[in-house]
Design a protein around this motif. Structure first.
Motif, PDB file in Angstrom:
ATOM      1  N   PRO A   1      71.668  87.229  -1.724  1.00  0.00           N
ATOM      2  CA  PRO A   1      70.865  88.015  -0.783  1.00  0.00           C
ATOM      3  C   PRO A   1      69.738  88.836  -1.388  1.00  0.00           C
ATOM      4  CG  PRO A   1      72.961  89.107  -1.181  1.00  0.00           C
ATOM      5  CD  PRO A   1      73.029  87.769  -1.880  1.00  0.00           C
ATOM      6  N   VAL A   2      69.834  89.205  -2.670  1.00  0.00           N
ATOM      7  CA  VAL A   2      68.862  90.116  -3.265  1.00  0.00           C
ATOM      8  C   VAL A   2      67.848  89.308  -4.071  1.00  0.00           C
ATOM      9  CG1 VAL A   2      68.533  92.211  -4.626  1.00  0.00           C
ATOM     10  CG2 VAL A   2      70.704  91.826  -3.437  1.00  0.00           C
ATOM     11  N   PHE A   3      66.576  89.592  -3.846  1.00  0.00           N
ATOM     12  CA  PHE A   3      65.475  88.820  -4.430  1.00  0.00           C
ATOM     13  C   PHE A   3      64.555  89.785  -5.170  1.00  0.00           C
ATOM     14  CE2 PHE A   3      61.017  87.361  -3.546  1.00  0.00           C
ATOM     15  CZ  PHE A   3      61.010  86.246  -4.363  1.00  0.00           C
ATOM     16  N   CYS A   4      64.319  89.530  -6.463  1.00  0.00           N
ATOM     17  CA  CYS A   4      63.489  90.406  -7.286  1.00  0.00           C
ATOM     18  C   CYS A   4      62.490  89.565  -8.064  1.00  0.00           C
ATOM     19  CB  CYS A   4      64.370  91.208  -8.248  1.00  0.00           C
ATOM     20  SG  CYS A   4      63.461  92.251  -9.420  1.00  0.00           S
ATOM     21  N   PHE A   5      61.284  90.068  -8.198  1.00  0.00           N
ATOM     22  CA  PHE A   5      60.262  89.380  -8.985  1.00  0.00           C
ATOM     23  C   PHE A   5      59.445  90.393  -9.777  1.00  0.00           C
ATOM     24  CE2 PHE A   5      55.797  88.218  -9.503  1.00  0.00           C
ATOM     25  CZ  PHE A   5      55.942  87.093 -10.310  1.00  0.00           C
ATOM     26  N   TYR A   6      59.079  90.002 -11.014  1.00  0.00           N
ATOM     27  CA  TYR A   6      58.121  90.782 -11.794  1.00  0.00           C
ATOM     28  C   TYR A   6      57.434  89.870 -12.802  1.00  0.00           C
ATOM     29  CZ  TYR A   6      61.888  90.956 -15.310  1.00  0.00           C
ATOM     30  OH  TYR A   6      62.884  90.638 -16.213  1.00  0.00           O
TER      31      TYR A   6
ATOM     32  N   TYR B   1      58.711  93.777 -27.847  1.00  0.00           N
ATOM     33  CA  TYR B   1      57.625  92.823 -27.609  1.00  0.00           C
ATOM     34  C   TYR B   1      57.253  92.603 -26.139  1.00  0.00           C
ATOM     35  CZ  TYR B   1      58.369  91.498 -32.497  1.00  0.00           C
ATOM     36  OH  TYR B   1      58.486  91.499 -33.865  1.00  0.00           O
ATOM     37  N   ALA B   2      57.980  93.146 -25.183  1.00  0.00           N
ATOM     38  CA  ALA B   2      57.731  92.815 -23.776  1.00  0.00           C
ATOM     39  C   ALA B   2      56.862  93.855 -23.083  1.00  0.00           C
ATOM     40  CB  ALA B   2      59.042  92.663 -23.024  1.00  0.00           C
ATOM     41  N   GLU B   3      55.981  93.380 -22.221  1.00  0.00           N
ATOM     42  CA  GLU B   3      55.179  94.225 -21.337  1.00  0.00           C
ATOM     43  C   GLU B   3      55.449  93.773 -19.909  1.00  0.00           C
ATOM     44  OE1 GLU B   3      51.288  93.336 -22.753  1.00  0.00           O
ATOM     45  OE2 GLU B   3      51.418  94.686 -24.469  1.00  0.00           O
ATOM     46  N   PHE B   4      55.741  94.713 -19.025  1.00  0.00           N
ATOM     47  CA  PHE B   4      56.158  94.386 -17.669  1.00  0.00           C
ATOM     48  C   PHE B   4      55.103  94.783 -16.643  1.00  0.00           C
ATOM     49  CE2 PHE B   4      59.987  95.099 -20.174  1.00  0.00           C
ATOM     50  CZ  PHE B   4      60.710  93.945 -19.904  1.00  0.00           C
ATOM     51  N   GLY B   5      54.971  93.954 -15.619  1.00  0.00           N
ATOM     52  CA  GLY B   5      54.106  94.259 -14.492  1.00  0.00           C
ATOM     53  C   GLY B   5      54.891  94.913 -13.374  1.00  0.00           C
ATOM     54  N   PRO B   6      54.350  94.909 -12.156  1.00  0.00           N
ATOM     55  CA  PRO B   6      55.024  95.550 -11.023  1.00  0.00           C
ATOM     56  C   PRO B   6      56.281  94.790 -10.603  1.00  0.00           C
ATOM     57  CG  PRO B   6      53.106  94.343 -10.263  1.00  0.00           C
ATOM     58  CD  PRO B   6      53.055  94.310 -11.765  1.00  0.00           C
ATOM     59  N   PHE B   7      57.279  95.534 -10.173  1.00  0.00           N
ATOM     60  CA  PHE B   7      58.522  94.946  -9.685  1.00  0.00           C
ATOM     61  C   PHE B   7      58.497  94.911  -8.160  1.00  0.00           C
ATOM     62  CE2 PHE B   7      59.778  95.554 -13.926  1.00  0.00           C
ATOM     63  CZ  PHE B   7      60.990  94.915 -14.151  1.00  0.00           C
ATOM     64  N   TYR B   8      58.914  93.787  -7.611  1.00  0.00           N
ATOM     65  CA  TYR B   8      59.063  93.621  -6.165  1.00  0.00           C
ATOM     66  C   TYR B   8      60.516  93.254  -5.880  1.00  0.00           C
ATOM     67  CZ  TYR B   8      53.999  93.602  -5.512  1.00  0.00           C
ATOM     68  OH  TYR B   8      52.673  93.955  -5.472  1.00  0.00           O
ATOM     69  N   ILE B   9      61.145  93.994  -4.975  1.00  0.00           N
ATOM     70  CA  ILE B   9      62.523  93.681  -4.624  1.00  0.00           C
ATOM     71  C   ILE B   9      62.670  93.608  -3.119  1.00  0.00           C
ATOM     72  CG2 ILE B   9      63.345  96.078  -4.616  1.00  0.00           C
ATOM     73  CD1 ILE B   9      65.940  94.823  -5.999  1.00  0.00           C
ATOM     74  N   GLY B  10      63.435  92.626  -2.679  1.00  0.00           N
ATOM     75  CA  GLY B  10      63.626  92.428  -1.250  1.00  0.00           C
ATOM     76  C   GLY B  10      64.925  91.701  -0.989  1.00  0.00           C
TER      77      GLY B  10
END
Length: 278
Positions: free
Chosen positions: A169-174, A255-264
């Motif tokens: 049910p939980v959907f996340c993207f970054y 070493y990681a750089e993260f963009g915006p997180f979207y969760i739905g």
């Protein structure tokens, strides 16, 4: 003068030699524009939107996920995959052109493709890793582990290239990059060092098997970031826990750089239309 023979060029195509195109796109509802749509057009538009968001329709892309998003940046989120990028874009254009189109304003999109990472070991490389861990090549334990990995590898790579979306049910993207800053330039490290760091990173993720499913898509040359990370969770706290846990791995911490997180939260087209009060 005789010119050396040249290799035949591949046929021009928008399709990939392997894998699928992928699009993440997010919309917000413009309430003023929605209020300006007449009742009959609004009723028609709801039906049209539900049609285009239906992953089971006859002409749907290979994969289509729709979710109600949390936070102010988006109300509706879509993830679409197909061999043909124009099939993916046809969904975007159909939403734009439907009666509810003026009220659905795109706020963010991310274009990428599926891939098998260069850090996924071949069976031969996995055997070398087993030896490095202390197993004797040719021993019974070595053979058992190597054969088990070799038998799993084709299915794992198929899932990376042509993924099934899990029913969670939980959907996340970054989106994310590997850093290039002095002292932490990923691209100046040797392949063996990078591979070891990614192996450690993958080991952290395995602990969440059954709770979180992950898909990494590649976006170098397609978007402003280098990879897109899509997570599906059995529950919301599993998303927080896996992201927090894996940030302590050197591949991420250094070493990681993260963009915006979207969760739905994944929902049916009918549930989305009702929840967004369209």
């Amino acid at each position: 003068m005789n010119r050396p023979p040249q290799a035949a060029l591949p046929d021009p195509t928008v399709k990939l030699s392997e894998g699928w195109h992928c699009l993440h796109i997010y919309y917000r509802v413009d309430q003023a524009a929605l209020n300006a749509i007449g009742k009959s057009d609004r009723d028609w538009g709801r039906g049209e939107l539900m049609h285009w968001l239906n992953p089971e329709r006859e002409d749907a892309p290979q994969r289509l996920l729709a979710a109600v998003m949390s936070g102010h940046r988006a109300d509706l989120g879509l993830m679409i995959m197909d061999p043909d990028p124009l099939v993916i874009d046809s969904v975007v254009q159909a939403i734009r052109a439907c009666p509810l189109g003026p009220a659905l304003v795109p706020t963010y999109s991310f274009v990428s493709i599926s891939e098998v990472s260069e850090y996924v070991p071949t069976a031969e490389q996995y055997g070398e890793k087993l030896v490095a861990q202390g197993l004797e090549a040719g021993s019974e334990m070595y053979a058992a582990k190597l054969n088990a990995y070799a038998s799993r590898l084709p299915a794992m790579n198929k899932q990376r290239l042509y993924p099934d979306f899990p029913e969670l049910p939980v959907f996340c993207f970054y989106p994310m990059n590997k850093s290039r800053v002095p002292g932490a330039n990923w691209y100046m490290e040797s392949f063996s060092h990078r591979s070891a760091l990614m192996s450690e990173h993958a080991t952290s993720g395995i602990k969440f098997a059954g709770r979180v499913s992950q898909l990494i898509t590649a976006s170098t040359g397609f978007d402003d970031w280098e990879w897109g990370v899509t997570l599906w969770g059995r529950n919301p706290e599993s998303i927080k826990e896996i992201v927090y846990t894996m940030r302590f791995d050197e591949a991420s911490a250094k070493y990681a750089e993260f963009g915006p997180f979207y969760i739905g939260y994944s929902r049916t087209p009918q549930e989305i239309v009702d929840h967004l009060r369209l």
